[in-house]
Design a protein around this motif. Structure first.
Motif, PDB file in Angstrom:
ATOM      1  N   HIS A 177      -0.325   5.078  32.843  1.00 43.78           N
ATOM      2  CA  HIS A 177       0.608   6.181  32.594  1.00 43.78           C
ATOM      3  C   HIS A 177       0.157   7.445  33.328  1.00 43.78           C
ATOM      4  N   LEU A 178      -1.159   7.655  33.361  1.00 39.12           N
ATOM      5  CA  LEU A 178      -1.718   8.855  33.999  1.00 39.12           C
ATOM      6  C   LEU A 178      -1.890   8.685  35.504  1.00 39.12           C
ATOM      7  N   GLY A 179      -1.934   7.435  35.970  1.00 34.52           N
ATOM      8  CA  GLY A 179      -2.138   7.177  37.390  1.00 34.52           C
ATOM      9  C   GLY A 179      -3.531   7.514  37.874  1.00 34.52           C
ATOM     10  N   ALA A 180      -4.521   7.295  37.019  1.00 36.09           N
ATOM     11  CA  ALA A 180      -5.900   7.643  37.364  1.00 36.09           C
ATOM     12  C   ALA A 180      -6.645   6.424  37.913  1.00 36.09           C
ATOM     13  N   ASP A 181      -7.924   6.611  38.288  1.00 42.59           N
ATOM     14  CA  ASP A 181      -8.698   5.527  38.901  1.00 42.59           C
ATOM     15  C   ASP A 181      -9.157   4.522  37.860  1.00 42.59           C
ATOM     16  N   ALA A 182      -9.744   3.415  38.336  1.00 35.58           N
ATOM     17  CA  ALA A 182     -10.010   2.251  37.485  1.00 35.58           C
ATOM     18  C   ALA A 182     -11.170   2.428  36.520  1.00 35.58           C
ATOM     19  N   ASN A 183     -12.055   3.384  36.764  1.00 35.76           N
ATOM     20  CA  ASN A 183     -13.253   3.539  35.916  1.00 35.76           C
ATOM     21  C   ASN A 183     -12.930   4.390  34.692  1.00 35.76           C
ATOM     22  N   TYR A 184     -12.099   3.845  33.819  1.00 30.63           N
ATOM     23  CA  TYR A 184     -11.533   4.620  32.714  1.00 30.63           C
ATOM     24  C   TYR A 184     -12.542   4.955  31.609  1.00 30.63           C
ATOM     25  N   VAL A 185     -13.749   4.392  31.649  1.00 31.47           N
ATOM     26  CA  VAL A 185     -14.747   4.710  30.617  1.00 31.47           C
ATOM     27  C   VAL A 185     -15.674   5.843  31.023  1.00 31.47           C
ATOM     28  N   ASP A 186     -15.586   6.318  32.247  1.00 29.78           N
ATOM     29  CA  ASP A 186     -16.401   7.451  32.684  1.00 29.78           C
ATOM     30  C   ASP A 186     -16.059   8.662  31.812  1.00 29.78           C
ATOM     31  N   PRO A 187     -17.074   9.335  31.250  1.00 25.65           N
ATOM     32  CA  PRO A 187     -16.787  10.473  30.362  1.00 25.65           C
ATOM     33  C   PRO A 187     -15.942  11.569  30.998  1.00 25.65           C
ATOM     34  N   SER A 188     -15.960  11.664  32.347  1.00 32.36           N
ATOM     35  CA  SER A 188     -15.159  12.693  33.019  1.00 32.36           C
ATOM     36  C   SER A 188     -13.777  12.184  33.437  1.00 32.36           C
ATOM     37  N   HIS A 189     -13.482  10.929  33.149  1.00 31.92           N
ATOM     38  CA  HIS A 189     -12.189  10.335  33.520  1.00 31.92           C
ATOM     39  C   HIS A 189     -11.076  10.945  32.657  1.00 31.92           C
ATOM     40  N   PRO A 190      -9.854  11.081  33.195  1.00 32.81           N
ATOM     41  CA  PRO A 190      -8.752  11.654  32.414  1.00 32.81           C
ATOM     42  C   PRO A 190      -8.489  10.949  31.081  1.00 32.81           C
ATOM     43  N   VAL A 191      -8.709   9.631  31.016  1.00 33.92           N
ATOM     44  CA  VAL A 191      -8.528   8.928  29.745  1.00 33.92           C
ATOM     45  C   VAL A 191      -9.514   9.446  28.705  1.00 33.92           C
ATOM     46  N   GLN A 192     -10.775   9.596  29.104  1.00 32.59           N
ATOM     47  CA  GLN A 192     -11.797  10.023  28.146  1.00 32.59           C
ATOM     48  C   GLN A 192     -11.729  11.516  27.842  1.00 32.59           C
ATOM     49  N   THR A 193     -11.319  12.317  28.793  1.00 33.65           N
ATOM     50  CA  THR A 193     -11.156  13.747  28.492  1.00 33.65           C
ATOM     51  C   THR A 193      -9.982  13.942  27.522  1.00 33.65           C
ATOM     52  N   ALA A 194      -8.929  13.091  27.647  1.00 34.46           N
ATOM     53  CA  ALA A 194      -7.829  13.145  26.684  1.00 34.46           C
ATOM     54  C   ALA A 194      -8.306  12.731  25.293  1.00 34.46           C
ATOM     55  N   CYS A 195      -9.158  11.707  25.245  1.00 34.36           N
ATOM     56  CA  CYS A 195      -9.726  11.269  23.960  1.00 34.36           C
ATOM     57  C   CYS A 195     -10.560  12.381  23.327  1.00 34.36           C
ATOM     58  N   LYS A 196     -11.389  13.020  24.133  1.00 38.01           N
ATOM     59  CA  LYS A 196     -12.244  14.088  23.599  1.00 38.01           C
ATOM     60  C   LYS A 196     -11.403  15.254  23.090  1.00 38.01           C
ATOM     61  N   GLU A 197     -10.376  15.618  23.836  1.00 35.12           N
ATOM     62  CA  GLU A 197      -9.527  16.745  23.440  1.00 35.12           C
ATOM     63  C   GLU A 197      -8.899  16.512  22.077  1.00 35.12           C
ATOM     64  N   LEU A 198      -8.342  15.327  21.859  1.00 37.87           N
ATOM     65  CA  LEU A 198      -7.705  15.056  20.577  1.00 37.87           C
ATOM     66  C   LEU A 198      -8.730  14.782  19.478  1.00 37.87           C
ATOM     67  N   PHE A 199      -9.877  14.216  19.844  1.00 33.29           N
ATOM     68  CA  PHE A 199     -10.958  14.029  18.864  1.00 33.29           C
ATOM     69  C   PHE A 199     -11.362  15.374  18.282  1.00 33.29           C
ATOM     70  N   GLU A 200     -11.553  16.352  19.142  1.00 34.45           N
ATOM     71  CA  GLU A 200     -11.960  17.682  18.675  1.00 34.45           C
ATOM     72  C   GLU A 200     -10.828  18.371  17.917  1.00 34.45           C
ATOM     73  N   ALA A 201      -9.589  18.099  18.310  1.00 38.12           N
ATOM     74  CA  ALA A 201      -8.457  18.726  17.631  1.00 38.12           C
ATOM     75  C   ALA A 201      -8.328  18.243  16.190  1.00 38.12           C
ATOM     76  N   VAL A 202      -8.443  16.935  15.965  1.00 34.84           N
ATOM     77  CA  VAL A 202      -8.206  16.416  14.617  1.00 34.84           C
ATOM     78  C   VAL A 202      -9.447  16.505  13.724  1.00 34.84           C
ATOM     79  N   THR A 203     -10.646  16.517  14.315  1.00 38.42           N
ATOM     80  CA  THR A 203     -11.841  16.781  13.504  1.00 38.42           C
ATOM     81  C   THR A 203     -11.985  18.272  13.231  1.00 38.42           C
ATOM     82  N   ASP A 204     -11.299  19.089  14.038  1.00 37.67           N
ATOM     83  CA  ASP A 204     -11.367  20.554  13.959  1.00 37.67           C
ATOM     84  C   ASP A 204     -12.793  21.050  14.194  1.00 37.67           C
ATOM     85  N   GLU A 205     -13.486  20.363  15.100  1.00 35.26           N
ATOM     86  CA  GLU A 205     -14.855  20.725  15.469  1.00 35.26           C
ATOM     87  C   GLU A 205     -15.068  20.476  16.956  1.00 35.26           C
ATOM     88  N   THR A 206     -15.955  21.248  17.542  1.00 36.73           N
ATOM     89  CA  THR A 206     -16.404  20.962  18.903  1.00 36.73           C
ATOM     90  C   THR A 206     -17.464  19.877  18.831  1.00 36.73           C
TER      91      THR A 206
END
Length: 336
Positions: A149-178
């Motif tokens: 959907h994002l059209g990103a590269d194949a290494n989707y588990v890299d912490p800097s990959h758009p998939v993982q940055t999206a995961c981190k963003e919502l993780f912090e949003a719903v835990t309400d913590e950095t």
């Protein structure tokens, strides 16, 4: 000042207390406030596979799940730690095929199936374990769907990959913590840290999501409904997550993680639960989570299915009952 973990589960042999599991537990309401807690709500933890619903959240909140027409079965698999049974393997393989992908596109690593019949059949036919047998293959196929959907590269588990940055963003949003950091999970994806309170707050967010209309909340509600509808896909035959959801007095979702982590989502009450056994003991996590669900009123302690996790007997090699596993006195309630 941090608080120490507290006793949560006892192991008795005859009349003797032989072993003791300590831990932390937090129950939150829909406002994110603590209803009850044991141990230290501020303890920093890695929720491991208990965070799979949070890792699946960008898949639905982004519109990717809708764009790819994901069924409730596939949403449940995106949150699953499955057995690698034929049911799970077939479902994940079909999902991969619909994406035009295959086993080699998964970055979760091969894992021997936990399904005994399939394991023996694979041994007889000299078949090696595949990545699709990995308990996290559903989550990773969700990552691959979001990645397309994002059209990103194949290494989707890299912490800097758009998939993982999206995961981190919502993780912090719903835990309400950095998040203070992450560890690399058994499936090679980053696992973000939070506090016990943060994780319980996130589960309460999921529990109350059906009452809100924003995209993140609607996505959370879809994931919870999928888990409750398909408990067999979330874990599998004989597993506590599957059996406790099937034994529920009211619909709820639960999800175990490695190293003694366990969470609960109770939509009827708007409660979220986070539990951590400090020595990582899964037998204790099963017992303590069953106790907390009994305490809240979502499980019946007398149900034989509940009993096999809440208060199972300890047997020796001759089948003789020599002791029992049980939650500490008072943990089953009632809710204070």
């Amino acid at each position: 000042m941090s608080l120490a973990p507290v006793p949560l589960v006892e192991i008795h042999r005859g009349p003797i207390l032989e072993s003791l599991h300590t831990g932390h537990a937090v129950i939150c309401d829909g406002t994110g406030q603590i209803v009850e807690s044991w141990g230290d709500p501020r303890a920093v933890v890695l929720p491991r596979s208990s965070s799979k619903m949070l890792q699946a959240l960008p898949l639905v909140a982004s519109g990717a799940a809708r764009a790819f027409g994901l069924s409730t079965e596939r949403l449940a698999l995106s949150c699953a730690s499955h057995e690698g049974a034929p049911l799970h393997v077939a479902a994940v393989n079909a999902w991969l095929a619909d994406l035009g992908l295959g086993d080699d596109d998964l970055i979760c690593g091969p894992q021997v199936t936990r399904d005994k019949a399939l394991k023996l059949d694979m041994i007889r036919h000299d078949q090696s374990p595949c990545r699709v047998h990995n308990n996290c293959s559903g989550k990773h196929t969700g990552f691959l769907t979001l990645n397309k959907h994002l059209g990103a590269d194949a290494n989707y588990v890299d912490p800097s990959h758009p998939v993982q940055t999206a995961c981190k963003e919502l993780f912090e949003a719903v835990t309400d913590e950095t998040s203070p950091g992450f560890g690399i999970d058994g499936c090679s994806a980053p696992n973000f840290a939070t506090t016990m309170h943060g994780m319980a707050r996130a589960m309460a967010f999921f529990a109350t999501a059906h009452g809100r209309e924003d995209a993140v909340s609607k996505g959370a509600a879809e994931l919870v409904q999928a888990m409750m509808k398909h408990p067999d896909l979330v874990a599998g035959d004989g597993r506590s997550c599957t059996l406790l959801m099937q034994a529920a007095k009211e619909p709820f979702a639960v999800k175990m993680g490695a190293e003694g982590f366990f969470v609960g989502i109770l939509p009827k009450r708007g409660f979220g639960i986070a539990l951590k056994i400090t020595d990582g003991g899964l037998r204790a996590a099963d017992s303590a989570m069953a106790a907390l669900l009994v305490r809240i009123g979502a499980l019946d302690a007398a149900n034989p299915v509940v009993q096999q996790f809440l208060n199972p007997p300890v047997r020796n090699w001759d089948g003789l009952v020599t002791g029992e596993i049980r939650p500490v006195a008072g943990l089953t309630g009632p809710l204070a």
